[in-house]
Design a protein around this motif. Structure first.
Motif, PDB file in Angstrom:
ATOM      1  N   TYR A 196     -38.773  13.220  25.921  1.00 13.03           N
ATOM      2  CA  TYR A 196     -38.411  14.029  24.623  1.00 13.03           C
ATOM      3  C   TYR A 196     -37.312  15.126  25.289  1.00 13.03           C
ATOM      4  O   TYR A 196     -36.337  15.504  24.744  1.00 13.03           O
ATOM      5  CB  TYR A 196     -39.466  14.608  23.853  1.00 13.03           C
TER       6      TYR A 196
ATOM      7  N   ALA B 160     -34.044  14.031  26.424  1.00 11.17           N
ATOM      8  CA  ALA B 160     -33.174  13.449  25.306  1.00 11.17           C
ATOM      9  C   ALA B 160     -32.507  14.653  24.380  1.00 11.17           C
ATOM     10  O   ALA B 160     -31.721  14.279  23.603  1.00 11.17           O
ATOM     11  CB  ALA B 160     -33.962  12.341  24.731  1.00 11.17           C
ATOM     12  N   MET B 161     -33.100  15.636  24.351  1.00 11.43           N
ATOM     13  CA  MET B 161     -33.108  16.662  23.588  1.00 11.43           C
ATOM     14  C   MET B 161     -31.614  17.207  23.610  1.00 11.43           C
ATOM     15  O   MET B 161     -30.869  17.308  22.777  1.00 11.43           O
ATOM     16  CB  MET B 161     -33.916  17.832  23.701  1.00 11.43           C
TER      17      MET B 161
ATOM     18  N   TYR C  93     -28.929  15.649  24.722  1.00  9.40           N
ATOM     19  CA  TYR C  93     -27.895  14.741  24.130  1.00  9.40           C
ATOM     20  C   TYR C  93     -27.886  14.717  22.676  1.00  9.40           C
ATOM     21  O   TYR C  93     -26.796  14.543  22.063  1.00  9.40           O
ATOM     22  CB  TYR C  93     -28.282  13.373  24.958  1.00  9.40           C
ATOM     23  N   THR C  94     -29.112  14.697  21.857  1.00 11.14           N
ATOM     24  CA  THR C  94     -29.207  14.622  20.390  1.00 11.14           C
ATOM     25  C   THR C  94     -28.645  15.748  20.013  1.00 11.14           C
ATOM     26  O   THR C  94     -27.953  15.756  19.046  1.00 11.14           O
ATOM     27  CB  THR C  94     -30.764  14.383  20.064  1.00 11.14           C
ATOM     28  N   ALA C  95     -28.746  17.014  20.701  1.00  8.28           N
ATOM     29  CA  ALA C  95     -28.097  18.161  20.247  1.00  8.28           C
ATOM     30  C   ALA C  95     -26.458  18.314  20.254  1.00  8.28           C
ATOM     31  O   ALA C  95     -26.101  18.659  19.285  1.00  8.28           O
ATOM     32  CB  ALA C  95     -28.822  19.479  20.960  1.00  8.28           C
ATOM     33  N   LYS C  96     -25.922  17.451  21.391  1.00  6.64           N
ATOM     34  CA  LYS C  96     -24.626  17.463  21.341  1.00  6.64           C
ATOM     35  C   LYS C  96     -23.955  16.547  20.248  1.00  6.64           C
ATOM     36  O   LYS C  96     -23.066  16.701  19.616  1.00  6.64           O
ATOM     37  CB  LYS C  96     -24.217  16.749  22.777  1.00  6.64           C
ATOM     38  N   ARG C  97     -24.742  15.425  20.061  1.00  7.27           N
ATOM     39  CA  ARG C  97     -24.531  14.401  19.022  1.00  7.27           C
ATOM     40  C   ARG C  97     -24.487  15.121  17.640  1.00  7.27           C
ATOM     41  O   ARG C  97     -23.715  14.873  16.701  1.00  7.27           O
ATOM     42  CB  ARG C  97     -25.394  13.246  18.927  1.00  7.27           C
ATOM     43  N   ARG C  98     -25.484  15.916  17.557  1.00  3.39           N
ATOM     44  CA  ARG C  98     -25.641  16.537  16.052  1.00  3.39           C
ATOM     45  C   ARG C  98     -24.358  17.695  15.877  1.00  3.39           C
ATOM     46  O   ARG C  98     -23.954  17.971  14.805  1.00  3.39           O
ATOM     47  CB  ARG C  98     -26.725  17.149  15.802  1.00  3.39           C
TER      48      ARG C  98
ATOM     49  N   ARG D 219     -21.078  16.030  14.853  1.00  2.85           N
ATOM     50  CA  ARG D 219     -21.206  15.169  13.437  1.00  2.85           C
ATOM     51  C   ARG D 219     -20.882  16.657  12.595  1.00  2.85           C
ATOM     52  O   ARG D 219     -20.088  16.352  11.597  1.00  2.85           O
ATOM     53  CB  ARG D 219     -22.354  14.788  13.218  1.00  2.85           C
TER      54      ARG D 219
END
Length: 71
Positions: free
Chosen positions: A53, A56-57, A59-64, A67
């Motif tokens: 977790y 991956a945090m 990378y998911t923040a960059k994706r959000r 968007r």
């Protein structure tokens, strides 16, 4: 939420290290119980899930963020 998981990960790592040390001490005895060798596994699995977790945090923040900017 991230701060709690990070703190949980740190404390779980301390528990894991302690159980590994206990395992080494028990294995050094004459007749060790086999189940003692499995005691580090529960904290190890908890470390794996919390570590994945935390990994991956970012990378998911960059994706959000991408968007939000694009949308």
């Amino acid at each position: 939420m991230s701060k709690r998981i990070r703190t949980f990960h740190r404390w779980t790592s301390l528990v894991f290290v302690a159980t590994v040390i206990v395992c080494f001490v028990v294995v050094a005895q004459d007749d060790p119980a086999e189940w003692v060798l499995y005691t580090p596994l529960p904290p190890l699995f908890l470390l794996m899930f919390s570590g994945l977790y935390l990994f991956a945090m970012p990378y998911t923040a960059k994706r959000r963020n991408r968007r939000r900017v694009a949308g």
